[in-house]
Scaffold this motif. Structure first.
Motif, short mmCIF file in Angstrom:
data_model
loop_
_atom_site.label_atom_id
_atom_site.label_comp_id
_atom_site.label_asym_id
_atom_site.label_seq_id
_atom_site.Cartn_x
_atom_site.Cartn_y
_atom_site.Cartn_z
N TYR A 83 0.74 -1.27 0.00
CA TYR A 83 0.02 -0.01 0.11
C TYR A 83 0.64 1.37 -0.12
N GLU A 84 1.99 1.20 0.74
CA GLU A 84 2.86 2.44 0.70
C GLU A 84 3.23 2.64 -0.78
N TYR A 85 3.76 1.48 -1.45
CA TYR A 85 4.36 1.55 -2.54
C TYR A 85 3.43 2.17 -3.51
N LEU A 86 1.97 1.62 -3.54
CA LEU A 86 0.71 2.26 -4.30
C LEU A 86 0.77 3.85 -4.20
N ALA A 87 0.73 4.06 -2.73
CA ALA A 87 0.53 5.53 -2.67
C ALA A 87 1.69 6.45 -3.05
N LEU A 88 2.66 5.75 -2.84
CA LEU A 88 3.83 6.57 -3.22
C LEU A 88 3.71 6.88 -4.66
N SER A 89 3.62 5.71 -5.43
CA SER A 89 3.52 5.91 -6.91
C SER A 89 2.57 7.05 -7.19
N ARG A 90 1.17 6.97 -6.56
CA ARG A 90 0.12 7.77 -6.81
C ARG A 90 0.73 9.25 -6.45
N GLN A 91 1.22 9.35 -5.50
CA GLN A 91 1.60 10.72 -5.00
C GLN A 91 2.72 11.27 -6.25
N ALA A 92 3.53 10.45 -6.32
CA ALA A 92 4.66 10.95 -7.46
C ALA A 92 3.93 11.41 -8.63
N GLN A 93 2.92 10.85 -9.31
CA GLN A 93 2.35 11.33 -10.30
C GLN A 93 1.72 12.74 -10.02
N LEU A 94 0.78 12.89 -9.04
CA LEU A 94 0.29 13.84 -8.72
C LEU A 94 1.17 15.20 -8.03
N ALA A 95 1.82 15.02 -7.36
CA ALA A 95 2.80 15.85 -6.81
C ALA A 95 4.38 15.70 -7.01
N PRO A 96 4.45 15.77 -8.13
CA PRO A 96 6.04 15.35 -8.69
C PRO A 96 7.15 16.28 -8.09
N GLY A 97 8.28 15.67 -7.59
CA GLY A 97 9.34 16.52 -6.87
C GLY A 97 8.98 16.58 -5.40
N LEU A 98 7.78 16.32 -4.83
CA LEU A 98 7.36 16.50 -3.34
C LEU A 98 7.48 15.12 -2.57
N VAL A 243 13.12 17.74 5.09
CA VAL A 243 13.32 19.11 4.56
C VAL A 243 14.92 19.68 4.39
N THR A 244 15.08 20.47 3.44
CA THR A 244 16.29 21.38 3.64
C THR A 244 15.50 22.95 3.72
N GLU A 245 16.32 23.81 3.52
CA GLU A 245 15.75 25.05 3.36
C GLU A 245 14.84 25.45 2.14
N SER A 246 15.32 24.86 0.84
CA SER A 246 14.78 24.92 -0.24
C SER A 246 13.96 23.70 -0.74
N GLN A 247 13.88 22.78 -0.01
CA GLN A 247 13.33 21.52 -0.50
C GLN A 247 12.31 20.66 0.46
N THR A 248 11.31 20.21 0.17
CA THR A 248 10.32 19.60 1.05
C THR A 248 9.94 18.00 0.39
N ARG A 249 10.27 17.07 1.11
CA ARG A 249 9.70 15.88 0.61
C ARG A 249 8.92 14.98 1.65
N VAL A 250 7.74 14.49 1.25
CA VAL A 250 6.77 13.76 1.96
C VAL A 250 7.01 12.34 1.95
N ILE A 251 7.27 11.61 3.09
CA ILE A 251 8.00 10.16 3.00
C ILE A 251 6.78 9.18 3.55
N ASP A 252 6.90 8.14 3.75
CA ASP A 252 6.29 7.20 4.49
C ASP A 252 4.83 7.13 4.44
N PRO A 253 4.34 6.93 3.37
CA PRO A 253 2.84 7.03 3.42
C PRO A 253 2.14 5.47 3.41
N GLU A 254 2.51 4.69 4.29
CA GLU A 254 2.22 3.32 4.68
C GLU A 254 0.95 3.41 5.32
N PHE A 255 0.35 4.33 5.97
CA PHE A 255 -0.91 4.46 6.63
C PHE A 255 -1.95 4.89 5.34
#
Lengths: 426, 426
Positions: A83-98, A243-255
């Motif tokens: 499910y985490e893989y499924l969600a991450l794939s979908r998030q990558a399509q919808l919010a690329p780079g995040l 995060v860094t000062e200039s980047q944000t990444r959302v991780i761990d969507p297993e829930f």
């Protein structure tokens, strides 16, 4: 391949496994024997390795068949990696780079390889250190607006939506963790509960006896269980954001599953508000973190305003889903009425958000899983003061969610509690 | 067996098929060649045969790969027979004696054999003939209270509920019929719409221009699509109910899925209210059907009161589901607060019910599928008068659902409209 082929990959086995994958081997560079492999998982559930070669690095996450925090006595299905893989794939399509780039997934091993996020740090750690993140509000609102809007009834046909709900229905063991640990246990006697004793003993007892609160949390629980509004991350606290000062990444969507949108938005707001209340406990001299605290509350406001604005813009730009068909809102009069309804929709979502934010706060102070915002306040009495302030706000937000009409009502209430002195037990 | 093995069983093929099933053959009795087979399907979607032997009779229902009412140009998946079978099995467990007994199911042929209901008639026909059904309110409220309660979050764990939602997710083609024909088309220009012209032309145009109504129907549509509260029948009008003076049987649950409970309860109320408004059109002398009309409104009240009372009693008797955990409502104070919340829950459900009842009414007057309550009023102008009264009530119920606090508010409003003279077009 059945689940019987699952095995835990510790360092040597992981090295062999990765060496057998040409793309990853090329990405890492150098001889496998020379790769540096470090286990860094500080979460509650999984193994996480950082692997570095001569050319590059990767992050490897493997689910364990039990809750890491507790041990083998608390089994947890490996399917969560799917499910985490499924969600991450979908998030990558919808919010690329995040979200981190996906490099490899092995369902049988419940193992996923992702881009190594460097020099990103877990946002919560940065907040404890009073670091402001100027990109954060814009990035997280893009992430939430896009992942929630495009998986909702506003963007999907009813058939697509039902199929998508079904695709995540099997992730119910992870949902149950939330149902128990957020929506139930903090409000009753439960073995796993803990709080800053003895200072919060009376407050813990008061919450267990507070029937208005129990009704409110039960309504939120029902909404969590039976309102599949969109594909939500399901665990969107500041420990799930790098995060860094200039980047944000959302991780761990297993829930991840189809649930109420306000649960994600509320999670972000709650964790910012907890950082705000914890901040007083971290100052070494009065007012030392004043600017940071101002940034936090400003960010709370920007997160709601940015999310709502972007979500509305996506809706206005054209909703291809089956909800609110444009054919029913033709002409100038129709357009105006639909726009008013969009505002009403966001107001309902705001009320949900306020309630869920409160639920996410209380669980971190009286439930099983605490957070370092409060935990790293060394002096327990000081910690209890910060926590009691957060709980006072949360109790109001949960029981009288509709009284908070705007996000400024929330930040205003938080500001008023900044120096409030609670009565402590002990 | 793939769908390729599907074939339509007309009389001869059906006879051979049934002759090959020993249990059914025994039940029917006599030689297959002597069985009387009659096609009686008067619904919109399927073939229905009554088969009678020397000993007994059965009803055979086979799904067609298209909408029977429209023809092959409107395909519809055979899988609906599977969902109907699933739903019927569950209803039989939960509400024994209130659905026909299941005798045989063949998924490949999309065919189900059921107990022959004799001398039951379709309730709608009885209502047109001004027949009161003294058992109806008690039976239908038992059916709804039990099928809805026991498939809700009050009775199921969250995991069971998610799996059950997923099991019905594939029935989305049938849901789409409802989404289009009930929640969208009557409010816009659509080829399949029809109404009693020219008398209702202006009213039809007014509804298409009524943006408050369009917001209200869109909110109901979203609720229909994204509120999987319980396993609903999905098509619970008086044409899906077979009755005698002493028995009630609910048939045809092929629209079943996890949706909002108010959709089922509202369907029953709407169809009674339409019978009430149609009644004036069927009278041959003034006041001839007065007693019947009184029974109808009394039944409307008994249906809501009976449903709410039985649902609450099931909840009070012990809710094993994950919603509203009893552990959060311990002691006298907790019990009292939970009871108040139960009442609030029913009030919300009543508001949903009022809105859905309105939606079910308007679609029968301006959409594709009409009903004989109105259609059998021979004189079009008289029919239009009855329909306009029903629409006037429905418009208020949909736009101001919360203003109807009790079921007496609904029947009171209906009574006031009994002799109201609408302005007609033409």
């Amino acid at each position: 391949m059945g689940q019987g082929d699952y095995r835990i990959l510790h360092e040597a086995a992981l090295r062999d496994y990765l060496a057998g994958l040409p793309e990853l081997r090329a990405l890492l560079g150098g001889e496998p024997a020379a790769w540096a492999i470090t286990e860094v998982g500080d979460g509650n559930l999984n193994l996480v390795f950082i692997v570095k070669g001569t050319r590059g690095g990767i992050a490897v996450k493997q689910a364990l068949p039990y809750v890491r925090l507790v041990g083998e006595s608390w089994p947890l299905p490996l399917s969560r990696a799917h499910y985490e893989y499924l969600a991450l794939s979908r998030q990558a399509q919808l919010a690329p780079g995040l979200v981190p780039a996906l490099l490899h997934h092995n369902e049988t091993l419940a193992l996923t390889v992702m881009e190594l996020l460097e020099p990103h740090i877990i946002m919560r750690k940065g907040l404890v250190a009073a670091t402001p993140y100027p990109r954060f509000a814009d990035d997280i609102t893009t992430f939430m607006a896009r992942t929630l809007f495009f998986t909702s009834d506003l963007a999907l046909t009813a058939a697509e939506k039902k199929e998508a709900i079904a695709a995540f229905a099997g992730n119910h063991a992870l949902c149950k963790i939330t149902e128990d640990l957020i929506f139930t246990d903090p409000y009753r006697i439960a073995e796993q509960n803990r709080w800053t004793a003895p200072y919060l003993d009376a407050l813990a007892a008061a919450l267990r006896d507070d029937m208005e609160l129990h009704v409110a949390i039960s309504r939120l629980k029902l909404k969590f269980m039976a309102s599949p509004e969109a594909l939500i991350h399901g665990d969107l606290h500041t420990g799930s954001i790098m995060v860094t000062e200039s980047q944000t990444r959302v991780i761990d969507p297993e829930f991840a599953f189809y649930g109420p949108m306000g649960f994600d938005v509320g999670a972000v707001l709650a964790n910012l508000l907890m950082a705000y209340f914890a901040s007083a406990g971290h100052e070494r001299s009065p007012g030392e973190r004043h600017a940071f605290e101002g940034w936090v509350l400003e960010t709370v406001e920007q997160v709601w305003a940015g999310f709502a604005g972007k979500f509305l813009d996506l809706w206005r730009a054209g909703a291809s889903g089956d909800a609110y068909p444009v054919s029913l809102f033709a002409g100038e009069k129709g357009a105006a009425r639909l726009e008013a309804e969009r505002q009403a929709y966001m107001q309902r979502l705001f009320t949900d958000t306020v309630g869920f934010a409160a639920a996410k706060t209380i669980r971190r102070i009286f439930g099983l899983a605490h957070n370092i915002d409060f935990e790293l306040i060394e002096e327990p009495k000081k910690r209890a003061v910060s926590e009691a302030r957060a709980v006072r706000l949360a109790r109001g937000m949960m029981v009288e969610a509709v009284a908070f009409r705007t996000i400024a009502d929330v930040t205003g209430a938080a500001r008023k509690l900044r120096d409030w002195q609670p009565e402590l037990s002990g």
